[in-house]
Design a protein around this motif. Sequence first.
Motif, short mmCIF file in Angstrom:
data_model
loop_
_atom_site.label_atom_id
_atom_site.label_comp_id
_atom_site.label_asym_id
_atom_site.label_seq_id
_atom_site.Cartn_x
_atom_site.Cartn_y
_atom_site.Cartn_z
N LEU A 8 0.89 -1.80 0.04
CA LEU A 8 -0.11 0.38 -0.18
C LEU A 8 0.89 0.96 0.21
O LEU A 8 0.55 2.48 -0.43
N LEU A 9 2.19 0.52 0.42
CA LEU A 9 2.80 2.63 0.56
C LEU A 9 3.69 2.63 -0.81
O LEU A 9 3.57 1.75 -1.85
N PRO A 10 3.50 4.09 -1.36
CA PRO A 10 3.89 4.63 -2.31
C PRO A 10 5.50 4.01 -2.86
O PRO A 10 5.72 3.79 -2.04
N LEU A 11 5.62 3.75 -3.88
CA LEU A 11 7.28 3.11 -3.62
C LEU A 11 8.06 3.71 -3.36
O LEU A 11 9.36 3.81 -3.92
N ILE A 12 8.16 4.81 -3.81
CA ILE A 12 9.01 6.62 -3.47
C ILE A 12 9.12 6.03 -2.38
O ILE A 12 11.05 6.68 -1.74
#
Length: 327
Positions: free
Chosen positions: A147-151
């Motif tokens: 769920l976390l943004p890839l950045i």
Amino acid sequence: MKPMTQVPERRSVQSRNGAATSAPSPAHARARRRPTSQQWAAWAFLAPVTLYLALFYAYPLYRNLDLSLRNYTVRSFVQGDAPFTGLANYRKIFDDPTFAPALLHTAVFTAVCLVFQYAIGLALAVFFNQNFRLSATLRALFLVPWLLPLIVSASTWSWMLNSDSGIVNTLLSAFGVGPVNWLTSPSWSLTSVIIANIWIGVPFNLVVLYSGLQSIPTSLYEAAALDGANAWRRFWSITFPLLRPVSAITLLLGLVYTLKVFDIIWIMTKGGPADSSTTFATWSYQLGFGNLLPAFGPGAAVGNLLVVAALVFGLIYLKVQRKQALS
């Protein structure tokens, strides 16, 4: 009295054997060829999907193919007068010394990530399929990397693997292991981005494989237990074979996703040092946007190689599925 219904006008025609038969009139035949309201409704429902695919899939693929077949510069990219060069851009990237290392890194990165993501995801899915008390809570926690943004994920791994202040080297020093240059050493950079990508991709495999396990009847396991089969035997004789269709689509989607991974590698290593973690995805970006004089044509050609690779594996998957359906 029964209501009278209008009978379509029919005309008599003579068949080959001389017998007279009746056929609908030309006016009635034209009326039948007109689209009905249901057909118009079907086209209306298909129109948004068709428009979406044309605008966001077909047109970008066409533009990328056109870029790879022309000699585009910044000026010609804006004005649109780039000369046609055929396969010259493809010959240029095949002759480039970066091609062989990038191909090897892409293959290793994709294969290792797929194997470990699938194996870890399957092990966790089997574990959570036991439905113990904290099963739902732990499954939700395992979804956090997905769920976390890839950045955010890539930046976190860059901090953890930092040579001087990273937590990984701090833990290794507690066991007497010297510091490892995870991100700045050509021997470890590819391993570092592989570890990060495996961590990000495991939740997807867990969710899909867990859903597949839920569809397997529990009666099969009960019957196998009555026959004296242990847990390992039940897994290889029941779980793994019945998960084969779900496993195939999981691996295919994972393959397509892993082939185009760019964010993680670029944020952590930028393909370096000395191109030691360069893949086709990062190389394509470097060619097209990473230089003062961008090479749009070769960059598009490298991107098209990734498209062809994904298409080939997709066709192989469809062929295997068709054989399984016919057998």
